[in-house]
Design a protein around this motif. Structure first.
Motif, short mmCIF file in Angstrom:
data_model
loop_
_atom_site.label_atom_id
_atom_site.label_comp_id
_atom_site.label_asym_id
_atom_site.label_seq_id
_atom_site.Cartn_x
_atom_site.Cartn_y
_atom_site.Cartn_z
N GLU A 1 40.10 -18.95 30.02
CA GLU A 1 40.34 -18.30 28.73
C GLU A 1 39.54 -17.00 28.64
O GLU A 1 38.40 -16.93 29.06
CB GLU A 1 39.90 -19.25 27.63
CG GLU A 1 40.29 -18.77 26.25
CD GLU A 1 39.96 -19.83 25.21
OE1 GLU A 1 39.39 -19.44 24.19
OE2 GLU A 1 40.26 -21.00 25.44
N GLY A 2 40.15 -15.99 28.07
CA GLY A 2 39.47 -14.71 27.88
C GLY A 2 40.14 -13.61 28.67
O GLY A 2 41.06 -13.83 29.43
N ALA A 3 39.61 -12.43 28.46
CA ALA A 3 40.20 -11.25 29.07
C ALA A 3 39.62 -10.99 30.44
O ALA A 3 38.52 -11.41 30.77
CB ALA A 3 39.95 -10.04 28.18
N VAL A 4 40.39 -10.28 31.21
CA VAL A 4 39.94 -9.74 32.49
C VAL A 4 39.70 -8.26 32.24
O VAL A 4 40.56 -7.57 31.69
CB VAL A 4 41.01 -9.92 33.59
CG1 VAL A 4 40.54 -9.28 34.88
CG2 VAL A 4 41.33 -11.38 33.78
N GLY A 5 38.52 -7.77 32.59
CA GLY A 5 38.23 -6.36 32.43
C GLY A 5 38.43 -5.64 33.75
O GLY A 5 38.05 -6.15 34.80
N THR B 1 51.61 -6.70 32.54
CA THR B 1 53.03 -7.05 32.63
C THR B 1 53.24 -8.53 32.89
O THR B 1 54.29 -9.08 32.58
CB THR B 1 53.77 -6.24 33.73
OG1 THR B 1 53.17 -6.51 34.99
CG2 THR B 1 53.74 -4.76 33.43
N GLN B 2 52.21 -9.20 33.45
CA GLN B 2 52.31 -10.63 33.69
C GLN B 2 51.72 -11.46 32.55
O GLN B 2 51.57 -12.67 32.68
CB GLN B 2 51.64 -10.98 35.03
CG GLN B 2 52.42 -10.42 36.19
CD GLN B 2 51.96 -10.98 37.52
OE1 GLN B 2 51.24 -11.98 37.60
NE2 GLN B 2 52.39 -10.36 38.60
N GLY B 3 51.38 -10.80 31.44
CA GLY B 3 50.96 -11.52 30.25
C GLY B 3 49.48 -11.78 30.09
O GLY B 3 49.07 -12.58 29.25
N PHE B 4 48.64 -11.11 30.88
CA PHE B 4 47.20 -11.29 30.77
C PHE B 4 46.61 -10.33 29.74
O PHE B 4 47.10 -9.22 29.58
CB PHE B 4 46.52 -11.01 32.11
CG PHE B 4 46.87 -11.99 33.18
CD1 PHE B 4 46.17 -13.16 33.34
CD2 PHE B 4 47.94 -11.74 34.03
CE1 PHE B 4 46.50 -14.07 34.32
CE2 PHE B 4 48.28 -12.64 35.02
CZ PHE B 4 47.56 -13.81 35.17
N LEU B 5 45.55 -10.77 29.08
CA LEU B 5 44.78 -9.88 28.23
C LEU B 5 43.87 -9.09 29.15
O LEU B 5 43.07 -9.67 29.88
CB LEU B 5 43.97 -10.71 27.23
CG LEU B 5 43.06 -9.94 26.29
CD1 LEU B 5 43.89 -8.97 25.44
CD2 LEU B 5 42.32 -10.91 25.38
N CYS B 6 44.01 -7.79 29.15
CA CYS B 6 43.28 -6.94 30.10
C CYS B 6 42.51 -5.88 29.33
O CYS B 6 43.09 -5.12 28.57
CB CYS B 6 44.27 -6.30 31.06
SG CYS B 6 43.46 -5.34 32.34
N GLU B 7 41.19 -5.87 29.52
CA GLU B 7 40.34 -4.88 28.87
C GLU B 7 40.11 -3.70 29.81
O GLU B 7 39.95 -3.87 31.01
CB GLU B 7 38.99 -5.49 28.54
CG GLU B 7 39.04 -6.57 27.50
CD GLU B 7 37.66 -7.10 27.20
OE1 GLU B 7 36.90 -6.38 26.52
OE2 GLU B 7 37.36 -8.20 27.65
N GLN C 1 45.09 -11.76 43.77
CA GLN C 1 44.68 -12.95 44.51
C GLN C 1 43.19 -13.21 44.37
O GLN C 1 42.77 -14.34 44.18
CB GLN C 1 45.08 -12.83 45.98
CG GLN C 1 44.86 -14.12 46.74
CD GLN C 1 45.67 -15.28 46.16
OE1 GLN C 1 46.87 -15.17 45.98
NE2 GLN C 1 45.00 -16.37 45.83
N LYS C 2 42.37 -12.16 44.48
CA LYS C 2 40.93 -12.34 44.34
C LYS C 2 40.57 -12.83 42.94
O LYS C 2 39.69 -13.67 42.78
CB LYS C 2 40.19 -11.04 44.63
CG LYS C 2 39.91 -10.82 46.08
CD LYS C 2 38.98 -9.66 46.24
CE LYS C 2 38.01 -9.96 47.35
NZ LYS C 2 37.09 -8.85 47.58
N LEU C 3 41.25 -12.33 41.91
CA LEU C 3 41.00 -12.78 40.55
C LEU C 3 41.37 -14.26 40.41
O LEU C 3 40.66 -15.03 39.78
CB LEU C 3 41.75 -11.93 39.54
CG LEU C 3 41.23 -10.50 39.40
CD1 LEU C 3 42.18 -9.67 38.55
CD2 LEU C 3 39.83 -10.47 38.82
N ALA C 4 42.49 -14.66 40.99
CA ALA C 4 42.91 -16.06 40.93
C ALA C 4 41.92 -16.95 41.67
O ALA C 4 41.56 -18.03 41.19
CB ALA C 4 44.30 -16.22 41.51
#
Length: 75
Positions: free
Chosen positions: A10-14, A35-41, A68-71
């Motif tokens: 849960e939360g944003a990826v900056g 575009t894939q629906g993530f909250l991105c800061e 991939q690294k984020l996943a």
């Protein structure tokens, strides 16, 4: 295999939008996340230019960030 929005905690990826990160794929990564629906800061320069692009997830810097690294970091 595509990364789903519920893959990340849960939360944003900056994503750093400093000049080097932006030039080395930070803007493209942020656009892909959105575009894939993530909250991105949009983050200011993280002073990790040698490791561009840089993302932050749950307070952890992800160097040479990619989807991939984020996943992998979120597991």
């Amino acid at each position: 295999m595509p990364v789903r929005p519920d893959t990340f905690r849960e939360g944003a990826v900056g994503v750093c939008h400093g000049p080097r990160c932006r030039d080395y794929g930070g803007s493209a990564l942020a656009g892909l996340l959105q575009t894939q629906g993530f909250l991105c800061e949009r983050l200011p320069c993280q002073s990790l230019c040698s490791y561009s692009p840089v993302a932050r997830m749950n307070g952890i810097a992800v160097l040479r960030a990619s989807m991939q690294k984020l996943a992998d970091t979120s597991v």
